[in-house]
Design a protein around this motif. Structure first.
Motif, PDB file in Angstrom:
ATOM      1  N   ARG A  33      10.276 -18.409  12.834  1.00  0.00           N
ATOM      2  CA  ARG A  33      11.861 -18.369  12.693  1.00  0.00           C
ATOM      3  C   ARG A  33      12.468 -19.717  13.277  1.00  0.00           C
ATOM      4  O   ARG A  33      13.109 -19.677  13.974  1.00  0.00           O
ATOM      5  CB  ARG A  33      12.259 -17.220  13.481  1.00  0.00           C
ATOM      6  CG  ARG A  33      12.238 -15.729  12.819  1.00  0.00           C
ATOM      7  CD  ARG A  33      13.295 -14.807  13.283  1.00  0.00           C
ATOM      8  NE  ARG A  33      12.802 -13.497  12.889  1.00  0.00           N
ATOM      9  CZ  ARG A  33      13.228 -13.006  11.637  1.00  0.00           C
ATOM     10  NH1 ARG A  33      14.008 -13.426  10.909  1.00  0.00           N
ATOM     11  NH2 ARG A  33      12.916 -11.638  11.313  1.00  0.00           N
ATOM     12  N   ARG A  35      13.649 -23.644  11.325  1.00  0.00           N
ATOM     13  CA  ARG A  35      13.947 -24.018  10.247  1.00  0.00           C
ATOM     14  C   ARG A  35      13.509 -25.766  10.504  1.00  0.00           C
ATOM     15  O   ARG A  35      14.170 -26.165  11.375  1.00  0.00           O
ATOM     16  CB  ARG A  35      15.294 -23.995   9.733  1.00  0.00           C
ATOM     17  CG  ARG A  35      15.689 -24.014   8.416  1.00  0.00           C
ATOM     18  CD  ARG A  35      16.985 -23.879   8.107  1.00  0.00           C
ATOM     19  NE  ARG A  35      17.184 -22.186   7.839  1.00  0.00           N
ATOM     20  CZ  ARG A  35      18.311 -21.913   7.464  1.00  0.00           C
ATOM     21  NH1 ARG A  35      19.416 -22.712   7.234  1.00  0.00           N
ATOM     22  NH2 ARG A  35      18.498 -20.314   7.448  1.00  0.00           N
ATOM     23  N   VAL A 107      24.817  -7.367  16.876  1.00  0.00           N
ATOM     24  CA  VAL A 107      24.236  -8.515  15.899  1.00  0.00           C
ATOM     25  C   VAL A 107      25.057  -8.247  14.623  1.00  0.00           C
ATOM     26  O   VAL A 107      25.668  -7.255  14.113  1.00  0.00           O
ATOM     27  CB  VAL A 107      23.144  -8.165  15.858  1.00  0.00           C
ATOM     28  CG1 VAL A 107      21.990  -8.377  17.117  1.00  0.00           C
ATOM     29  CG2 VAL A 107      22.585  -6.625  15.140  1.00  0.00           C
ATOM     30  N   PRO A 108      24.878  -9.242  13.865  1.00  0.00           N
ATOM     31  CA  PRO A 108      25.238  -9.352  12.314  1.00  0.00           C
ATOM     32  C   PRO A 108      24.671  -8.356  11.785  1.00  0.00           C
ATOM     33  O   PRO A 108      23.681  -7.759  11.967  1.00  0.00           O
ATOM     34  CB  PRO A 108      25.118 -10.579  11.890  1.00  0.00           C
ATOM     35  CG  PRO A 108      24.895 -11.667  12.879  1.00  0.00           C
ATOM     36  CD  PRO A 108      24.220 -10.518  14.056  1.00  0.00           C
ATOM     37  N   PRO A 109      24.957  -8.168  10.344  1.00  0.00           N
ATOM     38  CA  PRO A 109      24.182  -7.144   9.412  1.00  0.00           C
ATOM     39  C   PRO A 109      22.950  -7.436   9.327  1.00  0.00           C
ATOM     40  O   PRO A 109      22.366  -8.636   9.205  1.00  0.00           O
ATOM     41  CB  PRO A 109      24.901  -7.257   8.135  1.00  0.00           C
ATOM     42  CG  PRO A 109      26.089  -7.762   8.548  1.00  0.00           C
ATOM     43  CD  PRO A 109      26.269  -8.543   9.702  1.00  0.00           C
ATOM     44  N   VAL A 110      21.970  -6.455   9.492  1.00  0.00           N
ATOM     45  CA  VAL A 110      20.373  -6.746   9.458  1.00  0.00           C
ATOM     46  C   VAL A 110      20.128  -6.794   8.196  1.00  0.00           C
ATOM     47  O   VAL A 110      19.116  -7.316   7.571  1.00  0.00           O
ATOM     48  CB  VAL A 110      19.692  -5.482  10.302  1.00  0.00           C
ATOM     49  CG1 VAL A 110      18.362  -5.742  10.026  1.00  0.00           C
ATOM     50  CG2 VAL A 110      20.195  -5.702  11.810  1.00  0.00           C
ATOM     51  N   GLU A 113      19.276  -9.489   4.187  1.00  0.00           N
ATOM     52  CA  GLU A 113      18.594 -10.770   4.396  1.00  0.00           C
ATOM     53  C   GLU A 113      18.044 -11.469   2.922  1.00  0.00           C
ATOM     54  O   GLU A 113      17.499 -10.639   2.141  1.00  0.00           O
ATOM     55  CB  GLU A 113      17.354 -10.644   5.355  1.00  0.00           C
ATOM     56  CG  GLU A 113      18.095 -10.284   6.623  1.00  0.00           C
ATOM     57  CD  GLU A 113      16.773 -10.361   7.806  1.00  0.00           C
ATOM     58  OE1 GLU A 113      16.139 -11.192   7.985  1.00  0.00           O
ATOM     59  OE2 GLU A 113      16.688  -9.332   8.304  1.00  0.00           O
ATOM     60  N   GLU A 115      14.774 -13.433   1.822  1.00  0.00           N
ATOM     61  CA  GLU A 115      13.817 -14.151   2.473  1.00  0.00           C
ATOM     62  C   GLU A 115      13.413 -15.261   1.767  1.00  0.00           C
ATOM     63  O   GLU A 115      13.530 -15.387   0.236  1.00  0.00           O
ATOM     64  CB  GLU A 115      12.526 -12.979   2.619  1.00  0.00           C
ATOM     65  CG  GLU A 115      12.773 -12.153   3.740  1.00  0.00           C
ATOM     66  CD  GLU A 115      12.651 -12.913   5.042  1.00  0.00           C
ATOM     67  OE1 GLU A 115      11.629 -13.925   5.191  1.00  0.00           O
ATOM     68  OE2 GLU A 115      13.189 -12.510   6.024  1.00  0.00           O
TER      69      GLU A 115
ATOM     70  N   THR B 334      21.399 -10.907  10.268  1.00  0.00           N
ATOM     71  CA  THR B 334      20.746 -11.128  11.663  1.00  0.00           C
ATOM     72  C   THR B 334      19.595 -12.071  11.719  1.00  0.00           C
ATOM     73  O   THR B 334      19.279 -13.136  12.399  1.00  0.00           O
ATOM     74  CB  THR B 334      20.201  -9.806  12.268  1.00  0.00           C
ATOM     75  OG1 THR B 334      21.339  -9.032  12.688  1.00  0.00           O
ATOM     76  CG2 THR B 334      19.283 -10.107  13.494  1.00  0.00           C
ATOM     77  N   GLY B 335      18.810 -11.922  10.566  1.00  0.00           N
ATOM     78  CA  GLY B 335      17.826 -12.849  10.292  1.00  0.00           C
ATOM     79  C   GLY B 335      17.953 -14.268  10.286  1.00  0.00           C
ATOM     80  O   GLY B 335      17.332 -14.969  10.855  1.00  0.00           O
ATOM     81  N   GLU B 336      19.099 -14.603   9.282  1.00  0.00           N
ATOM     82  CA  GLU B 336      19.580 -16.059   9.447  1.00  0.00           C
ATOM     83  C   GLU B 336      20.058 -16.636  10.861  1.00  0.00           C
ATOM     84  O   GLU B 336      19.910 -17.693  11.316  1.00  0.00           O
ATOM     85  CB  GLU B 336      20.821 -16.165   8.363  1.00  0.00           C
ATOM     86  CG  GLU B 336      20.225 -16.262   7.122  1.00  0.00           C
ATOM     87  CD  GLU B 336      21.291 -16.205   6.043  1.00  0.00           C
ATOM     88  OE1 GLU B 336      22.128 -17.373   5.728  1.00  0.00           O
ATOM     89  OE2 GLU B 336      21.996 -15.078   5.619  1.00  0.00           O
ATOM     90  N   MET B 337      21.015 -15.699  11.552  1.00  0.00           N
ATOM     91  CA  MET B 337      21.386 -15.959  12.917  1.00  0.00           C
ATOM     92  C   MET B 337      19.976 -16.375  13.983  1.00  0.00           C
ATOM     93  O   MET B 337      20.349 -17.275  14.646  1.00  0.00           O
ATOM     94  CB  MET B 337      22.202 -14.599  13.497  1.00  0.00           C
ATOM     95  CG  MET B 337      22.841 -14.841  14.927  1.00  0.00           C
ATOM     96  SD  MET B 337      21.517 -14.352  16.082  1.00  0.00           S
ATOM     97  CE  MET B 337      21.130 -12.567  16.008  1.00  0.00           C
ATOM     98  N   MET B 338      18.994 -15.560  13.996  1.00  0.00           N
ATOM     99  CA  MET B 338      18.064 -15.927  14.652  1.00  0.00           C
ATOM    100  C   MET B 338      17.292 -17.041  14.331  1.00  0.00           C
ATOM    101  O   MET B 338      17.054 -17.846  15.162  1.00  0.00           O
ATOM    102  CB  MET B 338      16.812 -14.520  14.340  1.00  0.00           C
ATOM    103  CG  MET B 338      17.252 -13.323  14.804  1.00  0.00           C
ATOM    104  SD  MET B 338      15.765 -12.365  14.959  1.00  0.00           S
ATOM    105  CE  MET B 338      16.458 -10.821  15.950  1.00  0.00           C
ATOM    106  N   LEU B 340      18.767 -19.834  12.726  1.00  0.00           N
ATOM    107  CA  LEU B 340      19.526 -20.789  13.348  1.00  0.00           C
ATOM    108  C   LEU B 340      19.745 -21.176  14.614  1.00  0.00           C
ATOM    109  O   LEU B 340      19.672 -22.078  14.891  1.00  0.00           O
ATOM    110  CB  LEU B 340      20.977 -20.601  12.533  1.00  0.00           C
ATOM    111  CG  LEU B 340      20.992 -20.623  10.990  1.00  0.00           C
ATOM    112  CD1 LEU B 340      22.404 -20.340  10.430  1.00  0.00           C
ATOM    113  CD2 LEU B 340      20.542 -22.067  10.411  1.00  0.00           C
TER     114      LEU B 340
END
Lengths: 115, 473
Positions: A33, A35, A107-110, A113, A115, B334-338, B340
């Motif tokens: 995770r 970038r 947390v924001p929406p899970v 996403e 991918e 959440t995935g993008e938050m993690m 970033l």
């Protein structure tokens, strides 16, 4: 983290002498995770390659029959007594969280996403 | 500045107040901290309150601990309740631990007074403190040079007289190497003798907390205060820390000490090697039997370490994802938050190690890298065991060179990693080792002699260290 696909699982065993590629570093960054910019991808690939190249000296060793050592002390299966003890204060923990609501971490929406 | 032992004695006897001692050290900090940058945070209010509490105890007639009124600097990867703890990383920005590390609790119970949280390489990854997100620490002996790392702030704090003692952590040399470069004593105890509860994890099978001090006796006392079983750490050995203080004047007559051949040749600066040979001669003159000994597998330590430690780090640092503590970069999912958050919060060296570890553990590569490294760890342990059949303690340089200049090794991570070539094998084996100042190199900068011992061999190690220290007195 996504499960490895069956194709990834049957990957041919790697040799420490193979030079790591930008594609592999990009994949590892995604798994971790992180970038990376194009510049970082190029730079990190070179630097990780240097470290792995140094590690290739391990190929010189005869490790047949040598047991792996994951940690240095002979303790195993350390249990505590099953009795209640002091625990962290929930409000104190949530007070330093990035976001909290009704006693939970928020947390924001899970779902949704990309991918 | 007085030693921790003298300070405690004078505070216990009422000759000096703890407040006076603390104010003297805060004064030293105010004078030089802007050029040294040993601290991420100076805890002035906390220190004054804690000192006043000690003075109240003195007025009431005790009980007083063995470190009553002694200022201590704490590495910023040890949790301190109510006091920001950052690991010198942007990712822990704004986080305040809800509990104290066990070593912090024990120091406070002994009467020690925290004066600040010290700067470090981010998440203890580095050998120069240049990887701190808050700027580097400078070597108090020469501000143009690094203090070593990763516990560079803790080493510099003691060398600059900001505190007589400090705590660091050592995963591959992070106490011993900065101790050598700053000319102070630094101890990495046997794995499991000092609690890791509240030490923010880097490489869990390698990490160990230990002290910095200006003398062997002060370091011994701190080990005894912070060491011993902690039920809160499942890797804590169920026994007290070896009673080292009472053996400091035992001498080395009749002891067998081995000079490690592999750490005296290629890659070791000639002026450093010369000092270590002088140390060996001094020990022989003091009655020890000193011989060269080969510990062949240590030459593979660096390679094994840079697979094992990053593998463990990649797992330990997965918890920094913006959910429970520290930085969060807002994003729609959440995935993008993690992603970033981690991208913005970690520095380059931490990213490199996370990726290296993720790679070494990934499907298809696990056996070739991580699995191989664990077997090499066994070989290193075996070769040390063999040496310890013939020797009570071993001797080597702590660092291959004296302190280097800023920027010398930042562009090439591999050149930075080579700084740990003498210290790493100890962590892989789980053994104790310590660095003792042993004179100066050709550039006038401190050289450290490393004394190594088998697991729980701290008594032998401290005896040797005390004799080396005595030769310079």
């Amino acid at each position: 983290m996504t499960e490895p696909t069956s194709q990834e699982r049957t990957h041919t065993p790697a040799s420490t002498s193979e030079r790591i590629t930008t594609e592999q570093v990009a994949k590892v960054a995604k798994l971790a995770r992180l970038r990376l910019t194009e510049e970082e991808l190029t730079r990190f690939t070179g630097q990780l390659g240097d470290v792995l190249e140094h590690a290739a000296d391990l190929d010189l060793l005869d490790l047949e029959g040598v047991e792996p050592m994951a940690q240095p002390i002979p303790l195993a299966n350390v249990f505590r007594k099953d009795v209640p003890g002091p625990i962290l204060d929930r409000d104190e923990v949530l007070a330093v969280a990035p976001a909290a609501e009704d006693g939970f971490f928020r947390v924001p929406p899970v779902l949704g996403e990309s991918e | 500045m007085s030693s921790a032992i003298d300070i405690a004695a004078s505070v216990q006897s009422g000759e000096r107040s703890a407040l006076e001692v603390v104010e003297e050290h805060l004064g030293a900090i105010a004078e030089r901290e802007s050029e040294v940058h040993a601290f991420n945070l100076v805890t002035t209010d906390h220190a004054i309150a804690a000192a006043s509490a000690v003075d109240e105890l003195v007025a009431k007639g005790g009980p007083l601990g063995p470190l009553a009124g002694v200022p201590v600097a704490i590495k910023d990867n040890l949790c301190t309740r109510g006091v920001a703890t950052t690991c010198s990383s942007k990712i822990l920005e704004g986080w305040v631990p809800p509990y104290d590390a066990t070593v912090v609790t024990r120091l406070a119970a002994a009467g020690a007074i925290m004066v600040g949280k010290t700067n470090m390489d981010e998440f203890a990854m580095g050998s120069s403190t240049e990887n701190s997100a808050f700027g580097p620490t400078r070597n108090p002996h020469d501000l143009s040079r690094v203090p070593g790392g990763s516990s560079g702030g803790s080493a510099a704090a003691v060398a600059a007289g900001f505190a007589p003692i400090s705590l660091g952590s050592d995963t591959g040399g992070s106490i011993r190497q900065p101790a050598a470069l700053c000319g102070v004593v630094g101890v990495k105890p046997t794995y499991g003798t000092v609690s890791r509860l509240g030490l923010i994890a880097f490489g869990s099978s390698l990490d160990q907390v230990g002290p910095f001090a200006n003398s062997v006796a002060e370091a011994a006392l701190v080990c005894e205060v912070i060491g011993g079983h902690d039920p809160g750490d499942s890797t804590s050995l169920p026994q007290a820390f070896p009673a080292v203080s009472e053996h400091l004047s035992d001498g080395v007559a009749g002891m067998r000490i081995g000079l490690i051949t592999e750490m005296m040749g290629e890659g070791i600066a000639p002026d450093v090697a010369k000092r270590i040979r002088a140390a060996a001669e001094w020990l022989a003159a003091a009655g020890a039997e000193v011989e060269e000994v080969s510990v062949p597998a240590v030459t593979f330590g660096l390679s094994a370490y840079y697979l094992v430690a990053p593998a463990e780090a990649s797992s330990n640092l997965s918890r920094y994802d913006g959910v429970r503590y520290g930085l969060r970069v807002e994003a729609p999912t959440t995935g993008e938050m993690m992603e970033l958050t981690r991208t913005a919060g970690f520095g380059d060296e931490v990213k490199r190690r996370i990726m290296l570890g993720t790679y070494a553990l990934s499907a298809g590569y696990y056996d070739a890298f991580y699995g191989t490294a664990l077997k090499v760890r066994t070989l290193i342990r075996r070769d040390f065991d063999k040496a310890y059949e013939r020797f009570d303690a071993l001797l080597s340089p702590t660092s291959p060179t004296t302190a280097f200049s800023f920027g010398d090794k930042t562009a090439d991570p591999m050149s930075m990693y080579l700084n740990d070539v003498c210290t790493i094998a100890t962590n892989l084996a789980g053994h104790p080792a310590m660095s003792v100042p042993y004179g100066l190199g050709d550039d006038g900068m401190p050289v450290g002699a490393q004394v190594l011992a088998p697991a729980l061999g701290e008594v032998a190690m401290f005896r040797v260290a005390a004799v080396l220290e005595g030769s310079l007195a």
